[in-house]
Design a protein around this motif. Structure first.
Motif, mmCIF file in Angstrom:
data_model
loop_
_atom_site.group_PDB
_atom_site.id
_atom_site.type_symbol
_atom_site.label_atom_id
_atom_site.label_comp_id
_atom_site.label_asym_id
_atom_site.label_seq_id
_atom_site.Cartn_x
_atom_site.Cartn_y
_atom_site.Cartn_z
ATOM 1 N N ASP A 138 -2.500 5.138 2.991
ATOM 2 C CA ASP A 138 -2.596 5.722 4.333
ATOM 3 C C ASP A 138 -2.115 7.154 4.268
ATOM 4 O OD1 ASP A 138 -3.491 3.570 5.882
ATOM 5 O OD2 ASP A 138 -1.497 2.659 5.855
ATOM 6 N N ASP A 174 0.855 -1.181 0.000
ATOM 7 C CA ASP A 174 0.000 0.000 0.000
ATOM 8 C C ASP A 174 0.900 1.243 0.000
ATOM 9 O OD1 ASP A 174 0.968 0.257 2.572
ATOM 10 O OD2 ASP A 174 -0.968 0.074 3.554
ATOM 11 N N LEU A 175 0.287 2.392 -0.228
ATOM 12 C CA LEU A 175 1.036 3.646 -0.235
ATOM 13 C C LEU A 175 0.891 4.335 1.115
ATOM 14 C CD1 LEU A 175 -0.032 5.046 -3.728
ATOM 15 C CD2 LEU A 175 2.215 4.144 -3.104
ATOM 16 N N ASP A 176 1.923 5.084 1.497
ATOM 17 C CA ASP A 176 1.902 5.839 2.744
ATOM 18 C C ASP A 176 2.285 7.272 2.406
ATOM 19 O OD1 ASP A 176 1.823 3.415 4.816
ATOM 20 O OD2 ASP A 176 3.192 2.898 3.197
HETATM 21 CA CA CA Z 1 0.732 1.407 5.106
#
Ligand code: CA
Ligand code: DGT
Ligand code: CA
Ligand code: ZN
Length: 587
Positions: free
Chosen positions: A251, A206-208
């Motif tokens: 996120d 996922d991206l943060d």
């Molecule tokens: Ca994350």
């Protein structure tokens, strides 16, 4: 946080449905162009940055390459009725377990169908039993290796489930667009990508994103409402979880400006790097967390606005994100022994590109102009040799003409080199006669066929190419495709020994699906004294953009400009090539 709300199918879900339909058509024995039409459409849908369902409703999905009226109709049906009638019909025609089998990596619809027809296997449990009983290896075209691969794929599937990590290029395309969109909001101040995407790993879960804002709650609300976002959790005061149209989760954390450095550092990770950092700090009486650095002696927590300050306060040299994997970088930073890393700007040339003479889409002059625009000083044209099975491969006589054409092409600001990506045949011999190879400025040898050799045979095959006097470099050594298949069996030590002994270069193929050499192989090769070249393998004029992924792999391997062949001017590099030495011996 609440789950993302249920809405229209995301692009990822539409793409999955179209891919499944393609698999079902293949299982059903449909003609190949119908199958590939659905696969191409799935690709276009997955890559789209706006909602394809919304486009289809407006009658505009046909604007996507590969999506025609028929497929648009199917997307509408999926959105409105929750199902595509053709998929429902085909799913009902076959046992559900057989459909699951088609999706097992490495098996595919055609072979799943044969297992069903010939052994009556109609699901994953039956598949495991048959493989364990050795029934599959007896089948023509399968063999013991294929049977072992099926068991491995079954184990992996059970351990990880069908959820896939996303390749870095797709993640960054979305992530960079999101960062720009969030930064454009009036409440936003600093906005930065963190997590594995910032470390430039091969794939991301996922991206943060970390940001500072004058009005954090307004920014989380605005982010959830972006056109790039398919759905979102209920926006909080300073955090929100977003889901893009491709299904990628993001996120977003909003923090105080004086803490931005601490949080960016913490959320960039990796987890292992953070653990090492904390252990190192504790020995100095400091406690590192996302909130700041607590000093035992004073009881005070120091907050850092920049990441550079975090490392400086700990008495460490700044550690580039690509190195933050917990592989000893904290110790090196403490001892001021971190390597200098290569960057995109260091690359002076590209030594692997294709044109319409093989499977590329642009002419020699067009590719040269594109390479010059990408900032390169030299470009080797390396079209495929004769035995690839494409329509337009180069026979020996065609290559001779191609060399003349390349040498006759002049494009401002760039030096063109006549090269070839010559196929390494299963027995280790090459496609072209030595006299012709001797004419070239640069020769890459690659494996493109017969992957299923034993480790010994594959190693001998590649070592033979390495020892060939006119081979300068081995292309994409492992043959892996991150989305599709692991590399073939290969004795890396033997290959590195041969390359080091002959002065043969090894390529980091920058294509984000390949990244081959991998970072660990690249590090091992450089440690063996082998010169590494970072090539894009461009097949189109925009194909040079992927050089950043090759550079990322080199950086993650700890490599600097001195270890990268194409950071040198061509005049200098050519003196170091094995083929030049061979030529001097002959003349
Ligand atoms: Ca994350
Ligand atoms: P991925 O799996 O591609 O999303 O990889 P990351 O590194 O982006 O992992 P993610 O998104 O789970 O977490 C982002 C960062 O947050 C991670 O790199 C380090 C930090 N972090 C997450 N969980 C932990 C943890 O349990 N301990 C520590 N020290 N740091 C963590
Ligand atoms: Ca992440
Ligand atoms: Zn190529």
């Amino acid at each position: 946080m609440a789950e993302p709300s249920r809405q229209d199918p995301t692009n990822a879900e539409v793409a999955d449905a179209l891919e499944e339909l393609a698999d079902l058509y293949e299982l059903d024995g449909a003609v190949i162009h119908r199958i590939s039409a659905y696969r191409n459409a799935a690709k276009a849908v997955r890559g789209a940055s706006v909602s394809v369902t919304a486009l289809a409703r407006a009658g505009r999905a046909t604007e996507l390459a590969g999506v025609g009226a028929t497929i648009q109709e199917k997307i509408r049906a999926l959105a409105d009725e929750g199902e595509i009638p053709a998929r429902a019909k085909l799913t009902a025609k076959y046992p559900p377990g057989l459909v699951a089998m088609t999706r097992l990596p490495g098996l595919g619809p055609k072979r799943a169908r044969r297992l069903f027809d010939e052994l009556g296997i109609d699901g994953l449990p039956g598949l495991r039993t048959a493989a364990m009983e050795g029934q599959i290896q007896a089948l023509k075209g399968f063999g013991a290796k294929a049977e072992a691969a099926i068991l491995e794929a079954l184990d992996a599937y059970e351990a990880e489930g069908p959820r896939r990590r996303v390749l870095l290029d797709r993640a960054l395309a979305v992530g960079e667009e999101l960062v720009t969109a969030i930064a454009a909001h009036p409440a936003a101040d600093r906005v930065a990508l963190a997590g594995s995407a910032r470390r430039m790993t091969e794939t991301v879960k996922d991206l943060d994103i970390v940001a500072t804002a004058t009005d954090p709650a307004a920014l989380t609300r605005a982010a959830a409402a972006l056109e790039l976002v398919a759905s979102a959790s209920t926006p909080g005061e300073n955090a929100v979880r977003l889901r893009t149209h491709s299904g990628l989760e993001v996120d977003l954390r909003i923090v105080e400006p004086d803490q931005f450095g601490n949080v960016l550092q913490h959320l960039t990770g990796s987890k292992e790097h953070n653990v090492n950092l904390r252990e190192y700090a504790v020995r100095r009486g400091l406690h590192v967390s996302e909130y700041g650095i607590l000093d035992d002696a004073t009881g005070l927590t120091h907050r850092c606005a920049t990441e550079a300050e975090v490392y400086a306060r700990l008495g460490l040299d700044y550690i580039e994100p690509e190195l933050r994997e917990g592989r000893g970088e904290v110790r090196l930073a403490a001892e001021h022994r971190l390597p200098e890393l290569v960057s995109v700007a260091d690359l002076r040339g590209d030594l692997h590109a294709h044109t319409t003479a093989s499977d590329g889409t642009a002419s020699v002059a067009e590719m040269a102009a594109a390479a010059a625009a990408a900032g390169y000083e030299y470009l080797a044209i390396t079209d495929h040799s004769a035995s690839m099975g494409f329509g337009a491969d180069l026979s020996a006589s065609a290559l001779a003409e191609h060399i003349t054409a390349i040498r006759g092409t002049e494009v401002d600001g760039i030096e063109l080199l006549a090269g070839s990506e010559v196929n390494i045949l299963p027995d280790g011999s090459l496609d072209y006669p030595d006299e012709l190879l001797a004419e070239l400025d640069w020769v890459i040898a690659s494996v493109h066929t017969s992957f299923a050799l034993s480790e010994a045979a594959m190693t001998a095959r590649i070592v033979a190419a390495i020892e060939h006097p006119y081979v300068d470099c081995i292309g994409h050594l492992s043959g892996r495709r991150l989305d599709r298949r692991p590399g073939y069996a290969l004795d890396l030590e033997a290959v590195l020994a041969a390359a080091a002994a002959t002065g043969t270069l090894l390529e980091i193929n920058a294509n984000p699906v390949r990244r081959d050499l991998s970072e660990s192989w690249a590090a091992a090769a450089a440690a063996a004294g082998i010169l590494i070249v970072i090539n894009t393998d461009a097949h189109r004029t925009d194909g040079f953009d992927v050089n950043r992924y090759g550079v990322a792999t080199a950086r993650r391997a700890g490599l600097g400009p001195a270890e990268i062949a194409n950071s040198r001017p061509w005049r200098q590099l050519r003196r170091e090539l094995p083929s030049q030495r061979a030529r001097r011996r002959v003349t």
